[in-house]
Design a protein around this motif. Structure first.
Motif, PDB file in Angstrom:
ATOM      1  N   UNK A  82       0.929  -1.083   0.022  1.00 36.56           N
ATOM      2  CA  UNK A  82       0.123  -0.016   0.010  1.00 36.56           C
ATOM      3  C   UNK A  82       0.640   1.236   0.040  1.00 36.56           C
ATOM      4  N   UNK A  83       0.428   2.327  -0.496  1.00 40.26           N
ATOM      5  CA  UNK A  83       1.159   3.555  -0.559  1.00 40.26           C
ATOM      6  C   UNK A  83       1.058   4.080   0.909  1.00 40.26           C
ATOM      7  N   UNK A  84       2.158   4.800   1.066  1.00 36.46           N
ATOM      8  CA  UNK A  84       2.588   5.544   2.502  1.00 36.46           C
ATOM      9  C   UNK A  84       2.295   6.865   2.067  1.00 36.46           C
ATOM     10  N   UNK A  85       1.184   7.461   2.423  1.00 30.62           N
ATOM     11  CA  UNK A  85       0.893   9.049   2.154  1.00 30.62           C
ATOM     12  C   UNK A  85       1.502   9.738   3.295  1.00 30.62           C
ATOM     13  N   UNK A  86       2.196  10.771   2.694  1.00 29.72           N
ATOM     14  CA  UNK A  86       2.671  11.924   3.657  1.00 29.72           C
ATOM     15  C   UNK A  86       2.178  13.191   3.330  1.00 29.72           C
ATOM     16  N   UNK A  87       1.564  13.985   4.264  1.00 29.45           N
ATOM     17  CA  UNK A  87       1.043  15.223   3.805  1.00 29.45           C
ATOM     18  C   UNK A  87       2.182  16.158   4.365  1.00 29.45           C
ATOM     19  N   UNK A  88       2.427  17.452   3.536  1.00 30.42           N
ATOM     20  CA  UNK A  88       3.090  18.478   4.161  1.00 30.42           C
ATOM     21  C   UNK A  88       2.232  19.718   3.912  1.00 30.42           C
ATOM     22  N   UNK A  89       2.134  20.621   4.906  1.00 35.63           N
ATOM     23  CA  UNK A  89       1.502  21.791   5.070  1.00 35.63           C
ATOM     24  C   UNK A  89       2.642  22.840   4.908  1.00 35.63           C
ATOM     25  N   UNK A  90       2.718  23.759   3.968  1.00 35.57           N
ATOM     26  CA  UNK A  90       4.103  24.612   3.753  1.00 35.57           C
ATOM     27  C   UNK A  90       3.516  25.729   4.250  1.00 35.57           C
ATOM     28  N   UNK A  91       4.317  26.675   4.706  1.00 40.18           N
ATOM     29  CA  UNK A  91       4.200  28.309   5.361  1.00 40.18           C
ATOM     30  C   UNK A  91       5.339  28.822   4.776  1.00 40.18           C
ATOM     31  N   UNK A 142       1.247  16.850   8.298  1.00 42.65           N
ATOM     32  CA  UNK A 142      -0.130  16.896   8.721  1.00 42.65           C
ATOM     33  C   UNK A 142      -1.090  15.875   8.159  1.00 42.65           C
ATOM     34  N   UNK A 143      -2.067  15.727   8.792  1.00 44.81           N
ATOM     35  CA  UNK A 143      -3.400  14.783   8.231  1.00 44.81           C
ATOM     36  C   UNK A 143      -3.953  14.382   9.473  1.00 44.81           C
ATOM     37  N   UNK A 144      -4.833  13.503   9.304  1.00 52.82           N
ATOM     38  CA  UNK A 144      -5.840  13.103  10.074  1.00 52.82           C
ATOM     39  C   UNK A 144      -5.544  11.652  11.106  1.00 52.82           C
ATOM     40  N   UNK A 145      -4.212  11.371  10.922  1.00 51.24           N
ATOM     41  CA  UNK A 145      -3.539  10.275  11.656  1.00 51.24           C
ATOM     42  C   UNK A 145      -2.559  10.963  12.360  1.00 51.24           C
ATOM     43  N   UNK A 146      -2.054  11.682  13.172  1.00 52.91           N
ATOM     44  CA  UNK A 146      -1.020  12.247  13.668  1.00 52.91           C
ATOM     45  C   UNK A 146       0.039  11.071  14.117  1.00 52.91           C
ATOM     46  N   UNK A 147       1.343  11.332  13.859  1.00 55.66           N
ATOM     47  CA  UNK A 147       2.156  10.351  14.138  1.00 55.66           C
ATOM     48  C   UNK A 147       2.904  10.930  15.200  1.00 55.66           C
ATOM     49  N   UNK A 148       3.972  10.141  15.959  1.00 54.02           N
ATOM     50  CA  UNK A 148       4.902  10.702  17.030  1.00 54.02           C
ATOM     51  C   UNK A 148       6.171  10.057  17.505  1.00 54.02           C
ATOM     52  N   UNK A 149       6.826  10.337  17.668  1.00 52.44           N
ATOM     53  CA  UNK A 149       8.486   9.763  18.072  1.00 52.44           C
ATOM     54  C   UNK A 149       9.001   9.231  16.695  1.00 52.44           C
TER      55      UNK A 149
END
Length: 165
Positions: free
Chosen positions: A4-13, A85-92
């Motif tokens: 499956x694809x591993x989706x990474x979303x980035x919000x740029x400022x 960013x996204x709807x499934x926050x990751x940590x560590x």
């Protein structure tokens, strides 16, 4: 085997100037990927110079360590920061891994002038299923990059030009 694809979303400022980086030290949110634009002797003014990551240090701390203050046109550098960013926050370690994967794929695809050591090769196995979506002020980065497209993944499938039969 289906991957499956591993989706990474980035919000740029951005853009930010170097003196403004001191405000990017929030230890909860100021991590991710960044891009630096400025003058290059071959490519001209206002071009993508560098893509980096702020993983275990905040944007403000990490970018200040790069030595950009000593570039001949440091006052005109423009810095864009990208937070995952996204709807499934990751940590560590998962967050660190996503920052690393996103940086490596963005480097390989866009080939900034000051990242010459990092753009020479792409590890197909690790990035072939990574998909990066760039949102917000992503500047000259493509809005979407896929390891499926940029790795040799499709070369191995034996694809041919369609023929009318």
């Amino acid at each position: 085997m289906i991957q499956t694809q591993h989706m990474i979303q980035i919000d740029w400022n951005g853009p930010y100037k170097l003196p403004e980086l001191n405000q990017l030290t929030n230890t909860e949110t100021d991590y991710g990927v960044y891009q630096i634009y400025g003058k290059h002797p071959v490519y001209g003014s206002n071009v993508l110079l560098y893509i980096g990551k702020a993983d275990r240090q905040t944007f403000g701390i990490r970018i200040s360590q790069e030595g950009w203050l000593y570039q001949n046109d440091a006052n005109n550098l423009k810095i864009y920061i990208g937070r995952l960013h996204g709807n499934q926050p990751s940590s560590g370690s998962a967050w660190s891994s996503e920052i690393d994967l996103a940086e490596r794929l963005l480097l390989y695809v866009h080939k900034p002038a000051h990242n010459s050591k990092s753009i020479a090769s792409l590890v197909n196995q690790q990035l072939q299923y990574v998909h990066v979506l760039n949102w917000g002020h992503h500047r000259d980065l493509l809005p979407e990059v896929s390891g499926f497209r940029w790795t040799g993944r499709l070369d191995e499938e034996g694809y041919e030009v369609y023929r009318w039969e």
